[in-house]
Scaffold this motif. Structure first.
Motif, short mmCIF file in Angstrom:
data_model
loop_
_atom_site.label_atom_id
_atom_site.label_comp_id
_atom_site.label_asym_id
_atom_site.label_seq_id
_atom_site.Cartn_x
_atom_site.Cartn_y
_atom_site.Cartn_z
N GLU A 44 -13.52 1.52 -1.81
CA GLU A 44 -13.91 0.07 -0.84
C GLU A 44 -13.32 -0.17 -0.01
O GLU A 44 -11.55 -1.18 -0.73
CB GLU A 44 -15.12 -0.61 -1.19
N GLN A 45 -13.17 -1.46 0.91
CA GLN A 45 -11.93 -1.34 1.95
C GLN A 45 -11.42 -2.74 1.63
O GLN A 45 -10.80 -3.38 2.08
CB GLN A 45 -12.93 -2.16 3.39
N ASP A 46 -12.46 -3.40 0.84
CA ASP A 46 -12.33 -4.92 0.07
C ASP A 46 -10.89 -4.00 -1.05
O ASP A 46 -10.28 -5.51 -0.96
CB ASP A 46 -12.91 -5.79 -0.91
N THR A 47 -11.02 -3.24 -1.89
CA THR A 47 -10.08 -2.77 -2.35
C THR A 47 -8.37 -2.70 -1.77
O THR A 47 -7.68 -2.69 -2.65
CB THR A 47 -10.76 -1.59 -3.31
N LEU A 48 -8.52 -2.37 -0.45
CA LEU A 48 -7.47 -1.55 0.16
C LEU A 48 -6.11 -2.78 -0.18
O LEU A 48 -5.03 -2.18 -0.68
CB LEU A 48 -7.18 -1.39 1.43
N PRO A 49 -5.76 -3.96 -0.26
CA PRO A 49 -4.83 -4.90 0.05
C PRO A 49 -4.77 -4.38 -1.94
O PRO A 49 -3.12 -4.23 -1.93
CB PRO A 49 -5.31 -5.69 -0.13
N ARG A 50 -5.33 -4.98 -2.77
CA ARG A 50 -4.78 -4.46 -3.69
C ARG A 50 -4.26 -2.80 -4.29
O ARG A 50 -2.71 -3.40 -5.00
CB ARG A 50 -5.98 -4.53 -5.22
N LEU A 51 -4.63 -1.69 -3.65
CA LEU A 51 -4.09 -0.95 -4.12
C LEU A 51 -3.37 -0.92 -2.97
O LEU A 51 -2.09 0.55 -4.19
CB LEU A 51 -4.87 0.19 -3.99
N ASP A 69 -0.60 -3.08 -14.87
CA ASP A 69 -1.45 -3.53 -15.38
C ASP A 69 -1.16 -4.62 -15.42
O ASP A 69 -2.15 -6.26 -15.12
CB ASP A 69 -2.78 -2.43 -16.20
N VAL A 70 0.23 -4.59 -15.99
CA VAL A 70 0.68 -6.06 -16.27
C VAL A 70 0.51 -7.07 -16.03
O VAL A 70 0.65 -8.10 -16.07
CB VAL A 70 1.59 -5.81 -17.91
N ILE A 71 1.32 -6.45 -14.89
CA ILE A 71 2.08 -7.50 -14.24
C ILE A 71 0.46 -7.96 -12.89
O ILE A 71 0.48 -9.58 -12.74
CB ILE A 71 2.50 -6.67 -12.48
N LEU A 72 0.09 -7.28 -12.88
CA LEU A 72 -1.46 -7.67 -12.17
C LEU A 72 -2.46 -8.59 -13.09
O LEU A 72 -2.99 -9.87 -12.33
CB LEU A 72 -2.46 -6.77 -11.61
N ARG A 73 -2.20 -8.47 -14.27
CA ARG A 73 -3.16 -9.56 -15.04
C ARG A 73 -2.51 -10.98 -14.48
O ARG A 73 -3.06 -11.39 -15.03
CB ARG A 73 -3.08 -9.31 -16.48
N LEU A 74 -1.00 -10.42 -14.56
CA LEU A 74 0.08 -12.13 -14.96
C LEU A 74 -0.54 -12.67 -13.37
O LEU A 74 -0.83 -14.17 -13.55
CB LEU A 74 1.32 -11.78 -14.92
N LEU A 75 -0.25 -11.84 -12.73
CA LEU A 75 -0.77 -12.38 -11.41
C LEU A 75 -2.22 -13.00 -10.98
O LEU A 75 -2.09 -14.28 -10.76
CB LEU A 75 -0.75 -11.24 -10.08
N ASP A 76 -3.19 -12.44 -11.84
CA ASP A 76 -4.60 -12.84 -12.00
C ASP A 76 -4.47 -14.51 -12.71
O ASP A 76 -5.53 -15.81 -11.86
CB ASP A 76 -5.34 -12.05 -11.86
N GLU A 77 -3.44 -14.32 -13.51
CA GLU A 77 -3.51 -15.84 -14.46
C GLU A 77 -3.10 -17.01 -14.05
O GLU A 77 -3.37 -18.06 -13.72
CB GLU A 77 -3.15 -14.98 -15.65
N MET A 78 -1.88 -16.79 -12.93
CA MET A 78 -1.41 -17.76 -12.19
C MET A 78 -1.95 -17.82 -10.91
O MET A 78 -2.24 -18.94 -10.64
CB MET A 78 0.35 -16.70 -11.71
N GLN A 79 -2.63 -17.32 -10.76
CA GLN A 79 -3.68 -17.14 -8.60
C GLN A 79 -4.71 -18.69 -10.22
O GLN A 79 -5.14 -19.59 -9.22
CB GLN A 79 -4.23 -16.98 -8.36
N GLN A 80 -5.47 -18.31 -11.35
CA GLN A 80 -6.20 -18.93 -11.80
C GLN A 80 -5.82 -20.46 -11.94
O GLN A 80 -6.68 -22.04 -11.91
CB GLN A 80 -7.19 -18.31 -12.81
N VAL A 81 -4.48 -20.23 -12.91
CA VAL A 81 -3.94 -22.10 -13.07
C VAL A 81 -3.44 -22.69 -11.36
O VAL A 81 -3.29 -24.04 -11.53
CB VAL A 81 -3.25 -21.38 -14.20
N LYS A 82 -3.54 -21.69 -10.95
CA LYS A 82 -3.11 -22.60 -9.49
C LYS A 82 -4.56 -23.51 -8.78
O LYS A 82 -3.98 -24.25 -8.78
CB LYS A 82 -2.75 -21.45 -8.38
N ASP A 83 -5.50 -22.15 -9.16
CA ASP A 83 -6.98 -22.90 -8.27
C ASP A 83 -7.40 -23.92 -9.72
O ASP A 83 -7.98 -25.10 -8.52
CB ASP A 83 -7.60 -22.02 -9.37
N GLU A 84 -7.36 -23.73 -10.89
CA GLU A 84 -7.35 -25.21 -11.38
C GLU A 84 -6.01 -26.54 -11.31
O GLU A 84 -6.89 -26.92 -11.60
CB GLU A 84 -6.93 -24.20 -12.66
N MET A 85 -5.18 -26.25 -11.15
CA MET A 85 -4.48 -27.04 -10.64
C MET A 85 -5.19 -28.20 -8.92
O MET A 85 -4.20 -29.22 -8.93
CB MET A 85 -2.55 -26.73 -10.34
N LYS A 86 -5.53 -27.22 -8.06
CA LYS A 86 -6.03 -27.97 -7.00
C LYS A 86 -6.74 -28.68 -7.15
O LYS A 86 -6.89 -29.94 -6.69
CB LYS A 86 -5.82 -26.90 -6.56
#
Length: 98
Positions: A44-51, A69-86
């Motif tokens: 799917e075109q939406d998957t392209l940047p992550r892939l 897999d570990v790196i992506l999970r950590l990046l996702d968690e960091m984004q969630q924390v940033k969103d929560e901080m905002k």
């Protein structure tokens, strides 16, 4: 999902010089989703940047799929924390204005 939003898996693999088995391994681990249409496989075109990010981690930094897999999970968690901080900063500003 219309076919115009799908990228043939073989085209992606050829353009990025990766094996289709690598993509299937990513799918088996749940890192990406591959779509099957009429016995052909697509991304799917939406998957392209992550892939593309995954391919860079693997090829340029020589990180195996488990490490990616570990790196992506950590990046996702960091984004969630940033969103929560905002959200919390906006709430705090409301109280500071009083």
């Amino acid at each position: 999902m219309t076919s115009e939003h799908l990228i043939p898996l073989l085209d992606f693999c050829k353009n990025h010089k990766v094996e289709d088995t690598f993509i299937r391994e990513l799918q088996d681990m749940g890192l990406i989703q591959v779509v099957s249409v009429h016995q052909s496989y697509y991304i799917e075109q939406d998957t392209l940047p992550r892939l593309e990010q995954i391919v860079r981690f693997n090829k340029d930094l020589h990180i195996n799929v488990e490490g990616v897999d570990v790196i992506l999970r950590l990046l996702d968690e960091m984004q969630q924390v940033k969103d929560e901080m905002k959200v919390l900063q906006k709430r705090l500003r409301l109280y500071e204005d009083f």
